[in-house]
Write a protein that holds these residues in place. Structure first.
Motif, PDB file in Angstrom:
ATOM      1  N   ASP A   1       0.791  -1.015   0.195  1.00 37.96           N
ATOM      2  CA  ASP A   1      -0.120  -0.092   0.145  1.00 37.96           C
ATOM      3  C   ASP A   1       0.885   1.200  -0.049  1.00 37.96           C
ATOM      4  O   ASP A   1       1.313   1.513   0.927  1.00 37.96           O
ATOM      5  CB  ASP A   1      -0.945  -0.076   1.098  1.00 37.96           C
ATOM      6  CG  ASP A   1      -1.963   0.978   1.101  1.00 37.96           C
ATOM      7  OD1 ASP A   1      -1.715   2.203   0.540  1.00 37.96           O
ATOM      8  OD2 ASP A   1      -3.049   0.848   1.783  1.00 37.96           O
ATOM      9  N   ALA A   2       1.021   1.828  -1.232  1.00 40.11           N
ATOM     10  CA  ALA A   2       1.927   2.971  -1.351  1.00 40.11           C
ATOM     11  C   ALA A   2       1.308   4.256  -0.449  1.00 40.11           C
ATOM     12  O   ALA A   2       2.188   5.085   0.119  1.00 40.11           O
ATOM     13  CB  ALA A   2       2.034   3.182  -2.895  1.00 40.11           C
ATOM     14  N   GLU A   3       0.106   4.398  -0.460  1.00 45.82           N
ATOM     15  CA  GLU A   3      -0.339   5.601   0.369  1.00 45.82           C
ATOM     16  C   GLU A   3      -0.112   5.334   1.829  1.00 45.82           C
ATOM     17  O   GLU A   3       0.236   6.198   2.603  1.00 45.82           O
ATOM     18  CB  GLU A   3      -1.962   5.517  -0.122  1.00 45.82           C
ATOM     19  CG  GLU A   3      -2.406   6.803   0.895  1.00 45.82           C
ATOM     20  CD  GLU A   3      -3.959   6.975   0.391  1.00 45.82           C
ATOM     21  OE1 GLU A   3      -4.811   8.013   0.992  1.00 45.82           O
ATOM     22  OE2 GLU A   3      -4.526   6.495  -0.674  1.00 45.82           O
ATOM     23  N   ALA A   4      -0.359   4.234   2.512  1.00 45.06           N
ATOM     24  CA  ALA A   4      -0.225   3.896   3.819  1.00 45.06           C
ATOM     25  C   ALA A   4       1.170   3.662   4.304  1.00 45.06           C
ATOM     26  O   ALA A   4       1.525   3.469   5.476  1.00 45.06           O
ATOM     27  CB  ALA A   4      -1.006   2.744   4.309  1.00 45.06           C
ATOM     28  N   LEU A   5       2.278   3.400   3.324  1.00 47.13           N
ATOM     29  CA  LEU A   5       3.389   3.003   3.205  1.00 47.13           C
ATOM     30  C   LEU A   5       3.481   1.725   4.023  1.00 47.13           C
ATOM     31  O   LEU A   5       4.234   1.603   5.129  1.00 47.13           O
ATOM     32  CB  LEU A   5       4.210   4.075   3.814  1.00 47.13           C
ATOM     33  CG  LEU A   5       4.455   5.174   3.232  1.00 47.13           C
ATOM     34  CD1 LEU A   5       5.318   6.230   3.838  1.00 47.13           C
ATOM     35  CD2 LEU A   5       5.057   4.838   2.016  1.00 47.13           C
ATOM     36  N   SER A   6       2.730   0.854   3.575  1.00 47.58           N
ATOM     37  CA  SER A   6       2.853  -0.747   4.398  1.00 47.58           C
ATOM     38  C   SER A   6       2.952  -1.736   3.363  1.00 47.58           C
ATOM     39  O   SER A   6       2.550  -1.827   2.091  1.00 47.58           O
ATOM     40  CB  SER A   6       1.539  -0.622   5.116  1.00 47.58           C
ATOM     41  OG  SER A   6       0.436  -1.030   4.251  1.00 47.58           O
ATOM     42  N   VAL A   7       3.450  -2.990   4.091  1.00 49.37           N
ATOM     43  CA  VAL A   7       3.491  -4.027   3.244  1.00 49.37           C
ATOM     44  C   VAL A   7       3.240  -5.326   4.232  1.00 49.37           C
ATOM     45  O   VAL A   7       3.439  -5.105   5.342  1.00 49.37           O
ATOM     46  CB  VAL A   7       4.938  -4.503   2.650  1.00 49.37           C
ATOM     47  CG1 VAL A   7       6.122  -4.206   3.717  1.00 49.37           C
ATOM     48  CG2 VAL A   7       5.057  -5.893   1.932  1.00 49.37           C
ATOM     49  N   THR A   8       2.408  -6.289   3.575  1.00 52.71           N
ATOM     50  CA  THR A   8       1.895  -7.263   4.158  1.00 52.71           C
ATOM     51  C   THR A   8       2.350  -8.780   3.807  1.00 52.71           C
ATOM     52  O   THR A   8       2.382  -9.009   2.544  1.00 52.71           O
ATOM     53  CB  THR A   8       0.446  -7.502   4.349  1.00 52.71           C
ATOM     54  OG1 THR A   8      -0.191  -6.150   4.872  1.00 52.71           O
ATOM     55  CG2 THR A   8      -0.242  -8.683   5.061  1.00 52.71           C
ATOM     56  N   LEU A   9       3.053  -9.361   4.379  1.00 54.10           N
ATOM     57  CA  LEU A   9       3.840 -10.687   4.028  1.00 54.10           C
ATOM     58  C   LEU A   9       2.901 -11.782   4.668  1.00 54.10           C
ATOM     59  O   LEU A   9       2.381 -11.559   5.817  1.00 54.10           O
ATOM     60  CB  LEU A   9       5.069 -10.786   4.203  1.00 54.10           C
ATOM     61  CG  LEU A   9       5.957  -9.572   3.812  1.00 54.10           C
ATOM     62  CD1 LEU A   9       6.272  -9.013   4.978  1.00 54.10           C
ATOM     63  CD2 LEU A   9       7.345 -10.178   3.227  1.00 54.10           C
TER      64      LEU A   9
END
Length: 358
Positions: A126-134
């Protein structure tokens, strides 16, 4: 100001041809974090010092081959069960389970092929939230543990120079879960020319868990008052770490103990520890919703491995602060349970806030 960004690339390739993905998160203040799919690991954290100079403050390797070959848990997600299980066995609902003995006669950090040694799947960015889920699915019987466990790790960058990870897990059968992140920190930079022992540490705990000579908790909760384990007020790690001021310090050649931050798991993260480097002026505040905090003072770095800056890691060059449930909880009924049952959701939130001064 920097334009916030999320960038994906390939960190490397495993022997089976599988790609190891990397996601770099950068906030408006210029802080950047690199997460790799192997071990759902924090590979780098770059933050400014008192003069605005950026440095990478966490240990790690420059390429995937070293992550595969070495077992240092640098920045890794460790599980199913972090820390030690005495005798590499436990009983759950009347059945005895055996897990790999990879730390003498004990099991450590999930066994021979724990979550640090698998390539997680990047589920969402999520580029807006600056997050990555693995995510990772651990099948029934994996490393001897019962039940199929489905785990997610969501890393997120925050505007105030903070990084968080939210671990969640569900199971289809009764099992046990105690996840944490095993990042090592040197706030002067992982390639700095000095060790981390003059870092000043505060731990928000009035008790700690003494251990036996093999680093298994004895079951006692001991007051930190008038001991080398009293970090309620800021104290340089070096003051006691290599001393014989307490027999507990000889068991692990320094600190390798769990502090009792709370008796309950909380809904929201609360203060666990604060770390300051008097040389660079960088600080790190650690929060989590877990009960315990394992502090490990890098006692067994022996100079045989080199980090991203090409510097060999030697004793005390970095420290680990790992929010988790109490070690060997499966064999100690007085400790809070780490059993997870179908219909329940395991949740561990960890946040690292970086700054200058307190």
């Amino acid at each position: 100001m920097t334009q916030p960004s999320l960038q994906r690339d390939i960190f490397g390739t495993l022997a089976n041809g599988e790609a190891v993905h990397a996601v770099t998160l950068t906030n408006a203040a210029g802080m950047s974090v690199r997460i790799i799919s192997y071990g759902a690991s924090i590979q780098s954290v770059c933050v400014p010092d008192a003069n605005g100079q950026f440095a990478d403050v966490t240990t790690g390797y420059a390429d995937i081959a070293e992550y595969v070959a070495q077992r240092q848990y640098f920045g890794a997600t460790v599980g199913r069960v972090a820390n030690r299980i005495a005798g590499a066995r436990f009983e759950l609902d009347g059945k005895v389970y055996s897990v790999p003995a990879n730390d003498g006669v004990h099991s450590l950090h999930g066994g021979d092929v724990g979550f640090d040694k698998v390539n997680w799947t990047v589920m969402a960015c999520d580029a807006e939230a600056l997050s990555v889920t693995l995510s990772h699915i651990s099948p029934d019987g994996d490393q001897g543990y019962p039940g199929k466990l489905t785990v997610t790790a969501t890393y997120q960058m925050h505007p105030e120079n903070a990084l968080s990870v939210h671990y969640e897990a569900v199971t289809d059968a009764p099992t046990c879960v105690n996840l944490t992140n095993h990042a090592y920190w040197h706030l002067g930079g992982e390639g700095a020319g000095y060790d981390a022992m003059d870092h000043v540490l505060t731990i928000a705990a009035e008790q700690y868990l003494p251990v036996d000579a093999t680093l298994i908790p004895t079951g006692e909760r001991r007051s930190v008052v008038a001991t080398p384990f009293d970090f309620r007020e800021p104290m340089p790690i070096r003051k006691y770490v290599r001393s014989n001021a307490d027999i507990q310090l000889t068991h692990g050649s320094g600190y390798d103990h769990n502090w009792v931050v709370d008796e309950e798991v909380t809904r929201e993260p609360r203060l666990m520890a604060h770390l300051e480097d008097p040389v660079s002026g960088r600080t790190m505040t650690l929060l989590s919703n877990r009960q315990g905090l394992q502090f490990y003072s890098g006692n067994f770095f022996d100079g045989t491995t080199s980090g991203k800056a090409g510097k060999s890691y030697r004793i005390g060059d970095a420290i680990a602060l790992e929010p988790q449930m109490f070690p060997d909880a499966l064999n100690q009924p007085a400790f809070a349970s780490i059993v997870l049952r179908p219909g329940q959701v395991y949740s561990n939130v960890i946040m690292w806030r970086f700054g200058i001064g307190w």
